[in-house]
Scaffold this motif. Structure first.
Motif, PDB file in Angstrom:
ATOM      1  N   ARG A 222       0.830  -1.210   0.000  1.00  0.00           N
ATOM      2  CA  ARG A 222       0.000   0.000   0.000  1.00  0.00           C
ATOM      3  C   ARG A 222       0.862   1.258   0.000  1.00  0.00           C
ATOM      4  NH1 ARG A 222      -3.210   1.971   5.165  1.00  0.00           N
ATOM      5  NH2 ARG A 222      -1.081   2.681   5.564  1.00  0.00           N
ATOM      6  N   GLU A 223       1.985   1.232   0.750  1.00  0.00           N
ATOM      7  CA  GLU A 223       2.853   2.400   0.767  1.00  0.00           C
ATOM      8  C   GLU A 223       3.498   2.641  -0.596  1.00  0.00           C
ATOM      9  OE1 GLU A 223       2.961   4.475   3.669  1.00  0.00           O
ATOM     10  OE2 GLU A 223       1.261   3.099   3.772  1.00  0.00           O
ATOM     11  N   LEU A 224       3.796   1.534  -1.302  1.00  0.00           N
ATOM     12  CA  LEU A 224       4.424   1.676  -2.620  1.00  0.00           C
ATOM     13  C   LEU A 224       3.404   2.101  -3.674  1.00  0.00           C
ATOM     14  CD1 LEU A 224       6.641  -1.543  -2.634  1.00  0.00           C
ATOM     15  CD2 LEU A 224       7.469   0.818  -2.541  1.00  0.00           C
TER      16      LEU A 224
ATOM     17  N   LYS B 295       2.857 -18.376 -14.081  1.00  0.00           N
ATOM     18  CA  LYS B 295       1.605 -18.151 -14.829  1.00  0.00           C
ATOM     19  C   LYS B 295       1.061 -16.750 -14.577  1.00  0.00           C
ATOM     20  CE  LYS B 295       0.101 -22.926 -15.088  1.00  0.00           C
ATOM     21  NZ  LYS B 295      -0.681 -23.949 -14.396  1.00  0.00           N
ATOM     22  N   VAL B 296       1.141 -16.304 -13.324  1.00  0.00           N
ATOM     23  CA  VAL B 296       0.624 -14.971 -12.990  1.00  0.00           C
ATOM     24  C   VAL B 296       1.443 -13.892 -13.704  1.00  0.00           C
ATOM     25  CG1 VAL B 296       0.364 -13.299 -11.120  1.00  0.00           C
ATOM     26  CG2 VAL B 296      -0.332 -15.674 -10.761  1.00  0.00           C
ATOM     27  N   ARG B 297       2.774 -14.019 -13.651  1.00  0.00           N
ATOM     28  CA  ARG B 297       3.630 -13.029 -14.324  1.00  0.00           C
ATOM     29  C   ARG B 297       3.354 -13.019 -15.835  1.00  0.00           C
ATOM     30  NH1 ARG B 297       5.373  -9.121 -11.215  1.00  0.00           N
ATOM     31  NH2 ARG B 297       6.415  -9.813  -9.336  1.00  0.00           N
TER      32      ARG B 297
ATOM     33  N   GLU C 168       1.201 -10.466 -20.733  1.00  0.00           N
ATOM     34  CA  GLU C 168       0.269 -10.455 -21.868  1.00  0.00           C
ATOM     35  C   GLU C 168      -0.603  -9.210 -21.860  1.00  0.00           C
ATOM     36  OE1 GLU C 168      -0.267 -15.219 -21.691  1.00  0.00           O
ATOM     37  OE2 GLU C 168      -2.088 -14.023 -21.662  1.00  0.00           O
ATOM     38  N   MET C 169      -0.936  -8.738 -20.639  1.00  0.00           N
ATOM     39  CA  MET C 169      -1.832  -7.590 -20.559  1.00  0.00           C
ATOM     40  C   MET C 169      -1.065  -6.278 -20.511  1.00  0.00           C
ATOM     41  SD  MET C 169      -4.711  -9.146 -18.097  1.00  0.00           S
ATOM     42  CE  MET C 169      -5.819  -7.864 -18.576  1.00  0.00           C
ATOM     43  N   ALA C 170       0.236  -6.347 -20.740  1.00  0.00           N
ATOM     44  CA  ALA C 170       1.104  -5.154 -20.748  1.00  0.00           C
ATOM     45  C   ALA C 170       0.984  -4.360 -19.454  1.00  0.00           C
ATOM     46  CB  ALA C 170       0.784  -4.275 -21.967  1.00  0.00           C
ATOM     47  N   ILE C 171       0.906  -5.065 -18.345  1.00  0.00           N
ATOM     48  CA  ILE C 171       0.862  -4.402 -17.038  1.00  0.00           C
ATOM     49  C   ILE C 171       2.302  -4.061 -16.647  1.00  0.00           C
ATOM     50  CG2 ILE C 171       0.406  -4.775 -14.569  1.00  0.00           C
ATOM     51  CD1 ILE C 171      -2.019  -6.478 -15.505  1.00  0.00           C
ATOM     52  N   ALA C 172       2.591  -2.763 -16.512  1.00  0.00           N
ATOM     53  CA  ALA C 172       3.972  -2.340 -16.278  1.00  0.00           C
ATOM     54  C   ALA C 172       4.371  -2.517 -14.825  1.00  0.00           C
ATOM     55  CB  ALA C 172       4.137  -0.885 -16.707  1.00  0.00           C
ATOM     56  N   GLU C 173       3.496  -2.145 -13.905  1.00  0.00           N
ATOM     57  CA  GLU C 173       3.831  -2.212 -12.489  1.00  0.00           C
ATOM     58  C   GLU C 173       2.899  -3.171 -11.774  1.00  0.00           C
ATOM     59  OE1 GLU C 173       5.834   1.666 -10.604  1.00  0.00           O
ATOM     60  OE2 GLU C 173       3.770   1.960 -11.257  1.00  0.00           O
ATOM     61  N   SER C 174       3.477  -4.009 -10.908  1.00  0.00           N
ATOM     62  CA  SER C 174       2.659  -4.948 -10.142  1.00  0.00           C
ATOM     63  C   SER C 174       3.441  -5.344  -8.897  1.00  0.00           C
ATOM     64  CB  SER C 174       2.347  -6.188 -10.977  1.00  0.00           C
ATOM     65  OG  SER C 174       3.560  -6.843 -11.312  1.00  0.00           O
ATOM     66  N   TYR C 175       2.782  -6.067  -8.029  1.00  0.00           N
ATOM     67  CA  TYR C 175       3.414  -6.458  -6.757  1.00  0.00           C
ATOM     68  C   TYR C 175       2.816  -7.804  -6.373  1.00  0.00           C
ATOM     69  CZ  TYR C 175       4.667  -5.947  -1.746  1.00  0.00           C
ATOM     70  OH  TYR C 175       5.157  -6.104  -0.481  1.00  0.00           O
TER      71      TYR C 175
ATOM     72  N   LEU D 278     -10.782  -5.643 -16.377  1.00  0.00           N
ATOM     73  CA  LEU D 278     -11.748  -4.605 -16.017  1.00  0.00           C
ATOM     74  C   LEU D 278     -11.144  -3.487 -15.171  1.00  0.00           C
ATOM     75  CD1 LEU D 278     -14.727  -6.944 -15.053  1.00  0.00           C
ATOM     76  CD2 LEU D 278     -14.384  -5.710 -17.208  1.00  0.00           C
ATOM     77  N   HIS D 279      -9.912  -3.695 -14.711  1.00  0.00           N
ATOM     78  CA  HIS D 279      -9.315  -2.684 -13.815  1.00  0.00           C
ATOM     79  C   HIS D 279      -7.935  -2.282 -14.303  1.00  0.00           C
ATOM     80  CE1 HIS D 279     -12.497  -3.234 -10.822  1.00  0.00           C
ATOM     81  NE2 HIS D 279     -12.482  -4.484 -11.248  1.00  0.00           N
ATOM     82  N   ARG D 280      -7.823  -2.041 -15.588  1.00  0.00           N
ATOM     83  CA  ARG D 280      -6.506  -1.802 -16.175  1.00  0.00           C
ATOM     84  C   ARG D 280      -5.857  -0.516 -15.706  1.00  0.00           C
ATOM     85  NH1 ARG D 280      -5.593  -4.705 -21.678  1.00  0.00           N
ATOM     86  NH2 ARG D 280      -3.568  -3.833 -21.147  1.00  0.00           N
ATOM     87  N   ASP D 281      -6.654   0.375 -15.130  1.00  0.00           N
ATOM     88  CA  ASP D 281      -6.090   1.654 -14.680  1.00  0.00           C
ATOM     89  C   ASP D 281      -5.430   1.550 -13.311  1.00  0.00           C
ATOM     90  OD1 ASP D 281      -8.657   1.007 -13.806  1.00  0.00           O
ATOM     91  OD2 ASP D 281      -9.065   3.080 -13.201  1.00  0.00           O
ATOM     92  N   GLN D 282      -5.532   0.405 -12.637  1.00  0.00           N
ATOM     93  CA  GLN D 282      -4.964   0.280 -11.296  1.00  0.00           C
ATOM     94  C   GLN D 282      -3.824  -0.732 -11.261  1.00  0.00           C
ATOM     95  OE1 GLN D 282      -8.976  -0.336  -9.591  1.00  0.00           O
ATOM     96  NE2 GLN D 282      -8.169   0.741  -7.793  1.00  0.00           N
ATOM     97  N   VAL D 283      -2.780  -0.408 -10.489  1.00  0.00           N
ATOM     98  CA  VAL D 283      -1.671  -1.354 -10.301  1.00  0.00           C
ATOM     99  C   VAL D 283      -2.218  -2.583  -9.566  1.00  0.00           C
ATOM    100  CG1 VAL D 283       0.523  -1.731  -9.077  1.00  0.00           C
ATOM    101  CG2 VAL D 283       0.059   0.471 -10.194  1.00  0.00           C
ATOM    102  N   PRO D 284      -1.951  -3.811 -10.077  1.00  0.00           N
ATOM    103  CA  PRO D 284      -2.437  -4.988  -9.360  1.00  0.00           C
ATOM    104  C   PRO D 284      -1.467  -5.447  -8.267  1.00  0.00           C
ATOM    105  CG  PRO D 284      -1.574  -5.634 -11.500  1.00  0.00           C
ATOM    106  CD  PRO D 284      -1.375  -4.140 -11.384  1.00  0.00           C
ATOM    107  N   ILE D 285      -2.023  -5.752  -7.098  1.00  0.00           N
ATOM    108  CA  ILE D 285      -1.276  -6.408  -6.023  1.00  0.00           C
ATOM    109  C   ILE D 285      -1.881  -7.799  -5.907  1.00  0.00           C
ATOM    110  CG2 ILE D 285      -0.823  -6.463  -3.535  1.00  0.00           C
ATOM    111  CD1 ILE D 285      -1.172  -3.397  -3.548  1.00  0.00           C
ATOM    112  N   LEU D 286      -1.082  -8.819  -6.170  1.00  0.00           N
ATOM    113  CA  LEU D 286      -1.615 -10.173  -6.021  1.00  0.00           C
ATOM    114  C   LEU D 286      -1.183 -10.736  -4.681  1.00  0.00           C
ATOM    115  CD1 LEU D 286      -3.173 -12.572  -7.382  1.00  0.00           C
ATOM    116  CD2 LEU D 286      -0.899 -13.551  -7.723  1.00  0.00           C
TER     117      LEU D 286
END
Ligand SMILES: *Cc1c(COP(=O)(O)O)cnc(C)c1O
Length: 383
Positions: A118-120, A194-196, A201-208, A169-177
């Motif tokens: 959350r802090e990041l 598989k998750v990575r 594939e969805m071109a998600i730049a930032e994730s955690y 459906l939530h492409r505008d938000q950074v995903p935290i799995l």
């Protein structure tokens, strides 16, 4: 001061009245008996305390960050760091680029992992499967983080299609799995590769990705094939319990993270005049010694044997139940055997956790074939 003097000094403290001592004896007897009938929780019971009991006479406290100097010197932080180093190597953390501490349990490590996330990424969305431990919803509520529950497969592993569709459906938000490396009921594991791949594939730049490896953190590194769950597979943070597979008699755990994440958070706290990297202020100084002792006694080879023994017991329990007509099953390489719930009497006698008509037993290394035979006979007799 010699150890004998220390212990004698302690004997100068007021004695416990005979009836109070009797109550403690009764409690000890009852708990020892209940420990014999214990199949439903992932807790090993074979830790021997003989090398450590005298430490109970010291005011141990591992105040604050295990890697920062402290004026409180009755601590075990040197040993705590060695425990963390062992875990970091096992979980393939990048050298010199990790940080961690010994927690009060897996739940605290999970809370901390989410707090750091959350802090990041303050505006991120948290995803976790429906098979996730119950404490996680509470933690998300405490942290006020938006979250979405994803379907789980029967094995307990996350449903990747549901994850993919929900992410879309939530492409505008950074995903935290919040990933499960061994779910509570079935020991299902989410596959980080598989998750990575889905993120890519969805071109998600930032994730955690936070991994809840409460039970399996010290098991999965020794499995063949090795599950995709650690830092080399893309985890950002991993939390493990110390009282489960290792069997610390005091609940504890450890959490590891990529160092640069913690540095970012430490800086942001320094800004308000405090540098505080752990959740609690005072921290247990005895539990790092317990973990250290277990690690030194076993070594990696000992862990490997412990895992093999547990797996062969799980196979034995599963086969024995199937032989009496019980529809038991287990995930590949799992210590957890799942079966339709037996009678309330059997569930209570063997302390079986149950949910939605299913119960499970776990074959940690202290479980014996005799106990399994006894349990299977109880199920067959229906009592
Ligand atoms: C046991 C468990 C937890 C909680 O860990 P504690 O060490 O009891 O706080 C969290 N997640 C999973 C999957 C667990 O099995």
């Amino acid at each position: 001061m010699s150890l004998a003097t220390l212990l004698n000094d302690n004997q100068d403290s007021p004695a416990l009245a005979p009836h109070d001592r009797a109550r403690l004896s009764q409690l000890f007897k009852r708990l020892s008996e209940r420990t014999e009938m214990f199949l439903g929780y992932p807790v090993a019971k074979d830790f021997a305390c003989q090398d450590l009991s005298h430490f109970l006479s010291l005011p141990l406290n591992n105040l604050g960050d295990p890697f920062a100097p402290s004026t409180y010197q009755v601590d075990t932080r040197e040993f705590e760091r060695e425990v963390l180093e062992f875990a970091a190597r096992l979980l393939r953390a990048e050298e010199h680029n990790w940080w961690g501490y010994v927690t009060n349990g897996g739940s605290e490590g999970n809370l901390y992992g989410l707090y750091l996330a959350r802090e990041l990424f303050p505006k991120a969305m948290v995803y976790f499967s429906e098979a996730t431990h119950y404490s996680v919803s509470k933690n998300l509520h405490l942290l006020g983080m938006p979250h979405i529950m994803i379907r789980a497969q029967k094995s307990g592993e996350i449903d990747y299609e549901d994850l993919r569709e929900t992410l879309r459906l939530h492409r505008d938000q950074v995903p935290i799995l919040f990933a499960n490396i061994g779910t509570t009921m079935t020991e299902g594991m989410d596959d980080l590769v598989k998750v990575r791949q889905i993120f890519k594939e969805m071109a998600i730049a930032e994730s955690y990705i936070h991994c809840d490896a409460a039970l399996c953190g010290f098991i999965a590194p020794f499995l063949n094939p090795r599950p995709a769950f650690d830092f080399a597979d893309g985890a950002d943070r991993i939390s493990i319990s110390g009282h489960k597979f290792i069997g610390s008699p005091i609940p504890c755990g450890l959490v590891l993270a990529k160092k640069r994440h913690v540095e970012r958070i430490a800086r942001s706290i320094a800004y308000i005049g405090n540098l505080d990297t752990t959740i609690s202020g005072s921290r247990n100084g005895l539990t790092p010694l317990i973990l250290w002792t277990a690690i030194r006694r076993l070594g990696e080879e000992g862990f490997r044997e412990r895992v093999q023994l547990s797996l062969s017991l799980a196979d034995y329990a599963c086969r024995s139940l199937r032989e009496i007509g019980v529809d038991a099953w287990r995930n590949p390489n799992a210590l957890t055997v799942v079966f339709p719930s037996p009678s309330a009497k059997v569930r209570s006698k063997w302390q079986l956790a149950s949910a939605e008509g299913a119960s499970h037993l776990l074959t940690l290394p202290n479980v014996t074939r005799e106990q399994i035979d006894h349990f299977v006979a109880d199920v067959a007799a229906g009592h």
